[in-house]
Design an enzyme around this catalytic site. Structure first.
Site, PDB file in Angstrom:
ATOM      1  N   GLU A 167     -13.521  -0.895  28.515  1.00 13.28           N
ATOM      2  CA  GLU A 167     -12.909  -0.282  29.689  1.00 13.28           C
ATOM      3  C   GLU A 167     -13.856   0.611  30.476  1.00 13.28           C
ATOM      4  OE1 GLU A 167      -9.217   1.553  28.772  1.00 13.28           O
ATOM      5  OE2 GLU A 167      -8.429  -0.249  27.859  1.00 13.28           O
ATOM      6  N   GLU A 348      -6.446  -5.413  23.665  1.00 12.51           N
ATOM      7  CA  GLU A 348      -5.499  -4.305  23.458  1.00 12.51           C
ATOM      8  C   GLU A 348      -4.197  -4.605  24.177  1.00 12.51           C
ATOM      9  OE1 GLU A 348      -6.726  -0.338  24.435  1.00 12.51           O
ATOM     10  OE2 GLU A 348      -8.733  -0.660  23.621  1.00 12.51           O
TER      11      GLU A 348
HETATM   12  C1  GCO Z   1      -7.478   2.422  26.489  1.00 11.13           C
HETATM   13  C2  GCO Z   1      -8.295   2.637  25.324  1.00 11.13           C
HETATM   14  C3  GCO Z   1      -7.548   3.069  24.096  1.00 11.13           C
HETATM   15  C4  GCO Z   1      -6.270   3.856  24.370  1.00 11.13           C
HETATM   16  C5  GCO Z   1      -5.081   2.927  24.507  1.00 11.13           C
HETATM   17  C6  GCO Z   1      -3.831   3.715  24.876  1.00 11.13           C
HETATM   18  O1  GCO Z   1      -7.154   1.267  26.747  1.00 11.13           O
HETATM   19  O2  GCO Z   1      -7.217   3.398  27.180  1.00 11.13           O
HETATM   20  O3  GCO Z   1      -9.021   1.459  24.998  1.00 11.13           O
HETATM   21  O4  GCO Z   1      -8.511   3.888  23.489  1.00 11.13           O
HETATM   22  O5  GCO Z   1      -5.999   4.710  23.291  1.00 11.13           O
HETATM   23  O6  GCO Z   1      -5.287   2.020  25.531  1.00 11.13           O
HETATM   24  O7  GCO Z   1      -4.067   4.441  26.048  1.00 11.13           O
END
Ligand code: GCO
Length: 445
Positions: A167, A348
């Site tokens: 990200e 994710e």
């Molecule tokens: C993101 C990060 C994670 C976060 C999850 C929840 O996508 O922001 O990769 O570290 O903890 O997404 O916000």
């Protein structure tokens, strides 16, 4: 009985990140990261919390590996803490830090779980921030490539894939345009420069790893959303198009098309990346990839006349993010039409819910429903021709949720931070059953 089916070699995983779960922040030679420093700034993190201890995964990783094996996942997405393996971000490497990831990878392989490594999940060595303003400085991209080569040499023959970044939008925008994340800058031009150097570092790392003969698949992980206008008024549709260009295309277009999107460049104006873009950068950034990781949580709901709350027909999570599973299908089918893509992993997807541990159980029905809706939406994208290779639930464990501290719980395993006791939530039992059912269905084909 789940309503979705995926291809036979589909990857079923769980995901975490180093700073959010490891703890041991001052142990075995680990250097400080920008998040260690950021957490000490009053007001930046809920309750002044930090990743100093987190889930104490550094000491408890064998137990957590057993949890993953119990769930039946065949893959685990984790990140490597750069300052744990190279405390200053340049110069000497820390053998004890490298040894931890060596043990972690071997422990995964011993349990038949594929290691999916991410090189950077936001924990930049603080020394690089203090000495040269971190990602604002082009040189940091070259330090990152050196770090990537070290990891490629140490783990490249055993991990199932290496993602350069997680990200980059969060690092660039939240960390440098809004100040909400580390290092806490609120400067649009710095954010544009940081984004460019993150992209450059990605390309340099991919080129270096391939030049070193690393054969494991290489890619990047991007957080993405489809963007909708709050109404069909032209100005709202234009607002949605611009937000999509700033959030999704700002990273996809340089990697897959060799340019920044004109619509967003125009919006940045004099605060854009033009001062730091050099001849040849896009050839580096556009190094061909073996996979693309996409983190999906919700959609963008844009209005020209200020923030509008989306309808939330499926409800909202504890982060107050709209639950919008159909956006995953829409996003993937649009990306598939707009770019020539490698295989896609959802690296994710998950939600924060208010979880109560009662009599050794957590009845997180909303999280089960969230996963069920999004897996069905993912299967629909696959049916529409998107090459979907796998899914990583965020997250294995409740963990340090950045500026929200430990206030928000995303795990399918509950963590009692006072005792470090892990408890499988109902959603973990559900996920285990889905994986088993899918494997069974494949076997019976
Ligand atoms: C993101 C990060 C994670 C976060 C999850 C929840 O996508 O922001 O990769 O570290 O903890 O997404 O916000």
């Amino acid at each position: 009985m789940s309503t979705f089916r995926f291809k036979e070699d589909f990857v079923w995983g769980v995901a975490t990140s180093s700073y959010q779960i490891e703890g041991a922040a001052h142990e075995d030679g680990r250097g400080a990261s920008i998040w260690d420093a950021f957490c000490r700034v009053p007001g930046k993190v809920v309750n002044g919390e930090s990743g100093d201890v987190a889930c104490d995964h550094y000491h408890r990783f064998e137990q957590d590996l057993d949890l993953m094996a119990d769930l039946g996942v065949n893959a685990y997405r984790f990140s490597i803490a750069w300052p744990r393996v190279q405390p200053d971000g340049s110069g000497a490497f820390n053998e004890k830090g490298l040894a931890f990831y060596d043990r972690l990878v071997d422990g995964l392989l011993a349990r038949g779980i594929q290691p999916f490594a991410t090189l950077y999940h936001w924990d930049l060595p603080l020394a690089l921030q203090e000495a040269q303003n971190g990602w604002e400085n082009r040189d940091t991209a070259y330090r990152f490539a050196d770090y990537a080569r070290k990891i490629g040499g140490a783990l490249g023959d055993r991990v199932a894939s290496i993602a350069t970044h997680n990200e980059p939008w969060c690092t660039a925008w939240l960390g440098n345009a809004t100040g909400y994340f580390a290092p806490g800058n609120a400067d649009l031009k710095k954010a544009a420069h940081v984004a460019h150097h993150l992209l450059l570092s990605h390309g340099l790392a991919v080129q270096a790893l391939r030049a070193d003969g690393v054969k494991t698949p290489l890619g990047i992980v991007l957080n993405q959303s489809p963007a909708h206008g709050a109404t069909n008024a032209p100005e709202d549709l234009a607002a949605a198009s611009l937000e999509y260009a700033k959030f999704v295309r700002w990273y996809m277009d340089p990697i897959f098309k060799g340019e920044y999107p004109a619509e967003a460049l125009h919006w940045y104006g004099e605060n854009g990346p033009q001062d730091v873009v050099r001849e040849g950068d896009f050839e580096i950034i556009g190094a061909p990839l073996d996979f693309l990781g996409i983190n999906y949580y919700t959609r963008i709901f844009a209005s020209a006349s200020g923030e509008k709350r989306p309808p939330g027909e499926h409800g909202f999570t504890d982060m107050d993010w709209e639950i919008y599973p159909e956006g995953l299908t829409e996003l993937l089918t649009r990306l598939n039409a707009d770019y020539t893509l490698p295989p896609i992993y959802i690296t994710e997807n998950g939600c924060a819910t208010k979880d109560a541990l009662e009599h050794g159980r957590v009845h997180d029905a909303q999280r089960i429903r969230f996963y069920d809706l999004h897996l069905a939406a993912l299967a629909q994208a696959a049916q529409r021709g998107v090459d979907v290779a796998g899914y990583f639930a965020w997250s294995l464990l409740d963990n340090f949720e950045w500026a929200s501290g430990y206030d928000k719980r995303f795990g399918m395993v509950h963590v009692d931070y006072a005792t470090q006791q892990r408890t499988l939530k109902d959603s973990a039992h559900w996920y285990r059953d889905v994986i088993a059912e899918h494997a069974g269905a494949m076997a019976s084909r």
